[in-house]
Design a protein around this motif. Sequence first.
Motif, PDB file in Angstrom:
ATOM      1  N   ALA A  28       0.837  -1.207   0.000  1.00 40.46           N
ATOM      2  CA  ALA A  28       0.000   0.000   0.000  1.00 40.46           C
ATOM      3  C   ALA A  28       0.868   1.252   0.000  1.00 40.46           C
ATOM      4  CB  ALA A  28      -0.942  -0.015   1.205  1.00 40.46           C
ATOM      5  N   ALA A  29       1.922   1.258   0.804  1.00 45.62           N
ATOM      6  CA  ALA A  29       2.814   2.415   0.859  1.00 45.62           C
ATOM      7  C   ALA A  29       3.502   2.628  -0.494  1.00 45.62           C
ATOM      8  CB  ALA A  29       3.842   2.226   1.969  1.00 45.62           C
ATOM      9  N   HIS A  30       3.888   1.554  -1.151  1.00 48.41           N
ATOM     10  CA  HIS A  30       4.486   1.653  -2.488  1.00 48.41           C
ATOM     11  C   HIS A  30       3.540   2.366  -3.453  1.00 48.41           C
ATOM     12  CE1 HIS A  30       5.876   0.351  -6.476  1.00 48.41           C
ATOM     13  NE2 HIS A  30       4.663  -0.148  -6.661  1.00 48.41           N
ATOM     14  N   LEU A  31       2.266   1.998  -3.431  1.00 46.32           N
ATOM     15  CA  LEU A  31       1.300   2.619  -4.334  1.00 46.32           C
ATOM     16  C   LEU A  31       1.120   4.096  -4.033  1.00 46.32           C
ATOM     17  CD1 LEU A  31      -1.286  -0.296  -4.391  1.00 46.32           C
ATOM     18  CD2 LEU A  31       0.135   0.464  -6.305  1.00 46.32           C
ATOM     19  N   VAL A  32       1.153   4.459  -2.770  1.00 46.75           N
ATOM     20  CA  VAL A  32       1.022   5.869  -2.392  1.00 46.75           C
ATOM     21  C   VAL A  32       2.242   6.662  -2.868  1.00 46.75           C
ATOM     22  CG1 VAL A  32       0.837   7.474  -0.462  1.00 46.75           C
ATOM     23  CG2 VAL A  32      -0.509   5.368  -0.462  1.00 46.75           C
ATOM     24  N   VAL A  33       3.433   6.103  -2.709  1.00 49.50           N
ATOM     25  CA  VAL A  33       4.636   6.775  -3.220  1.00 49.50           C
ATOM     26  C   VAL A  33       4.505   7.016  -4.719  1.00 49.50           C
ATOM     27  CG1 VAL A  33       7.105   6.505  -3.690  1.00 49.50           C
ATOM     28  CG2 VAL A  33       6.203   5.912  -1.436  1.00 49.50           C
ATOM     29  N   ARG A  34       4.094   6.000  -5.439  1.00 44.79           N
ATOM     30  CA  ARG A  34       3.991   6.092  -6.902  1.00 44.79           C
ATOM     31  C   ARG A  34       3.050   7.206  -7.339  1.00 44.79           C
ATOM     32  NH1 ARG A  34       0.219   3.865 -10.321  1.00 44.79           N
ATOM     33  NH2 ARG A  34       0.892   3.451 -12.479  1.00 44.79           N
ATOM     34  N   GLU A  35       1.945   7.386  -6.612  1.00 45.22           N
ATOM     35  CA  GLU A  35       0.923   8.337  -7.051  1.00 45.22           C
ATOM     36  C   GLU A  35       1.038   9.718  -6.420  1.00 45.22           C
ATOM     37  OE1 GLU A  35      -2.924   5.869  -8.357  1.00 45.22           O
ATOM     38  OE2 GLU A  35      -2.706   6.027  -6.181  1.00 45.22           O
ATOM     39  N   ARG A  36       1.542   9.787  -5.190  1.00 42.74           N
ATOM     40  CA  ARG A  36       1.472  11.029  -4.431  1.00 42.74           C
ATOM     41  C   ARG A  36       2.815  11.691  -4.132  1.00 42.74           C
ATOM     42  NH1 ARG A  36      -3.292  11.874  -1.213  1.00 42.74           N
ATOM     43  NH2 ARG A  36      -4.917  10.362  -1.711  1.00 42.74           N
ATOM     44  N   ARG A  37       3.918  10.994  -4.426  1.00 39.81           N
ATOM     45  CA  ARG A  37       5.223  11.552  -4.082  1.00 39.81           C
ATOM     46  C   ARG A  37       6.136  11.597  -5.314  1.00 39.81           C
ATOM     47  NH1 ARG A  37       6.646  12.114   1.348  1.00 39.81           N
ATOM     48  NH2 ARG A  37       8.471  13.083   0.368  1.00 39.81           N
ATOM     49  N   ALA A  75      -6.198  14.142  -7.837  1.00 43.14           N
ATOM     50  CA  ALA A  75      -6.477  14.398  -9.254  1.00 43.14           C
ATOM     51  C   ALA A  75      -5.269  14.970  -9.978  1.00 43.14           C
ATOM     52  CB  ALA A  75      -7.659  15.344  -9.376  1.00 43.14           C
ATOM     53  N   TRP A  76      -4.333  15.576  -9.226  1.00 40.98           N
ATOM     54  CA  TRP A  76      -3.171  16.177  -9.871  1.00 40.98           C
ATOM     55  C   TRP A  76      -2.076  15.165 -10.211  1.00 40.98           C
ATOM     56  CZ3 TRP A  76       0.933  14.785  -7.049  1.00 40.98           C
ATOM     57  CH2 TRP A  76       0.772  14.629  -5.670  1.00 40.98           C
ATOM     58  N   SER A  77      -2.203  13.938  -9.724  1.00 40.20           N
ATOM     59  CA  SER A  77      -1.154  12.948  -9.946  1.00 40.20           C
ATOM     60  C   SER A  77      -0.969  12.672 -11.439  1.00 40.20           C
ATOM     61  CB  SER A  77      -1.492  11.639  -9.239  1.00 40.20           C
ATOM     62  OG  SER A  77      -0.555  10.638  -9.584  1.00 40.20           O
ATOM     63  N   PRO A  78       0.270  12.696 -11.941  1.00 39.66           N
ATOM     64  CA  PRO A  78       0.478  12.441 -13.368  1.00 39.66           C
ATOM     65  C   PRO A  78       0.067  11.041 -13.800  1.00 39.66           C
ATOM     66  CG  PRO A  78       2.578  12.548 -12.193  1.00 39.66           C
ATOM     67  CD  PRO A  78       1.525  13.029 -11.248  1.00 39.66           C
ATOM     68  N   VAL A  79      -0.001  10.078 -12.870  1.00 33.30           N
ATOM     69  CA  VAL A  79      -0.387   8.721 -13.249  1.00 33.30           C
ATOM     70  C   VAL A  79      -1.824   8.375 -12.872  1.00 33.30           C
ATOM     71  CG1 VAL A  79       1.966   7.835 -13.162  1.00 33.30           C
ATOM     72  CG2 VAL A  79       0.552   7.717 -11.108  1.00 33.30           C
ATOM     73  N   SER A  80      -2.526   9.294 -12.232  1.00 33.89           N
ATOM     74  CA  SER A  80      -3.855   8.932 -11.719  1.00 33.89           C
ATOM     75  C   SER A  80      -4.944   9.951 -12.035  1.00 33.89           C
ATOM     76  CB  SER A  80      -3.788   8.729 -10.199  1.00 33.89           C
ATOM     77  OG  SER A  80      -2.852   7.732  -9.881  1.00 33.89           O
ATOM     78  N   ASN A  81      -4.670  10.880 -12.917  1.00 32.64           N
ATOM     79  CA  ASN A  81      -5.721  11.831 -13.283  1.00 32.64           C
ATOM     80  C   ASN A  81      -6.642  11.176 -14.313  1.00 32.64           C
ATOM     81  OD1 ASN A  81      -4.881  12.656 -16.129  1.00 32.64           O
ATOM     82  ND2 ASN A  81      -2.991  13.059 -14.998  1.00 32.64           N
ATOM     83  N   PRO A  82      -7.803  11.772 -14.558  1.00 34.17           N
ATOM     84  CA  PRO A  82      -8.767  11.127 -15.454  1.00 34.17           C
ATOM     85  C   PRO A  82      -8.241  10.830 -16.858  1.00 34.17           C
ATOM     86  CG  PRO A  82      -9.855  12.838 -14.179  1.00 34.17           C
ATOM     87  CD  PRO A  82      -8.391  12.963 -13.882  1.00 34.17           C
ATOM     88  N   LEU A  83      -7.259  11.586 -17.326  1.00 30.55           N
ATOM     89  CA  LEU A  83      -6.736  11.374 -18.669  1.00 30.55           C
ATOM     90  C   LEU A  83      -5.760  10.201 -18.748  1.00 30.55           C
ATOM     91  CD1 LEU A  83      -6.101  15.064 -19.805  1.00 30.55           C
ATOM     92  CD2 LEU A  83      -8.006  13.578 -20.437  1.00 30.55           C
ATOM     93  N   THR A  84      -5.066   9.924 -17.649  1.00 34.24           N
ATOM     94  CA  THR A  84      -4.017   8.902 -17.682  1.00 34.24           C
ATOM     95  C   THR A  84      -4.377   7.637 -16.914  1.00 34.24           C
ATOM     96  OG1 THR A  84      -2.925   9.806 -15.709  1.00 34.24           O
ATOM     97  CG2 THR A  84      -2.243  10.684 -17.851  1.00 34.24           C
ATOM     98  N   ASP A  85      -5.436   7.666 -16.138  1.00 32.52           N
ATOM     99  CA  ASP A  85      -5.704   6.597 -15.174  1.00 32.52           C
ATOM    100  C   ASP A  85      -5.769   5.212 -15.811  1.00 32.52           C
ATOM    101  OD1 ASP A  85      -6.384   5.595 -12.525  1.00 32.52           O
ATOM    102  OD2 ASP A  85      -8.420   5.352 -13.287  1.00 32.52           O
TER     103      ASP A  85
END
Length: 209
Positions: free
Chosen positions: A36-45, A85-95
């Motif tokens: 879970a922490a890995h996924l948070v790093v990927r999306e939020r950090r 929503a600002w995450s480059p890998v998780s916004n509506p265009l890239t999700d």
Amino acid sequence: MARFAQLERHALADLFLAVGPDAATVNEGWTTRDLAAHLVVRERRPDAAPGIWLPLLRRYSERVRGELAARPFPELVQMVRQPPAWSPVSNPLTDEVANLMEFFIHHEDVRRAQPDWQPRDLPPGEQAALWKRVVALSKLHLRRFPGGVQVVADGYGDVRTGAGGEAVLISAPPGELVLFFSGRQRVARVQVDCVAALEERLRNGRFGF
């Protein structure tokens, strides 16, 4: 349009809560809290995410992951469930492009580490979307493989790769092939038909990123 990445994300978040923070995963040495922490790093950090892939930055990335893993588990899971929503890998265009394979694989990383797991019956639309990833993964990992490789998923397609030579047939549904070519060979239910030496090389190869 179906949003399979979102379905996998929410199913994984539900499973995290069901099994708890200390459950095993297919990722050697990682618990569900670590994953879970890995996924948070990927999306939020974005400051730490490059260390997931780049060895020179890995120490910092791991430190950030450890700090996040120390948070209360329900809070950590909520951060996975609702990315910014600002995450480059998780916004509506890239999700869907960036996250379908990521969350499918990690959902299975937890599922297949639990007792008595069975493969899921995935929707045809999701299997078709995963097949597109299989084409790219097989060409990436097997383009220099010493054999003429055919990868087949009945009803979804086939792709040929490899450097040529001895015939190799790899067959399974697309989801199983995604797991196989992402380094999860030991839990992927894939049929490999070729000489024993090449099969051993495939089943023990270092796929993934």
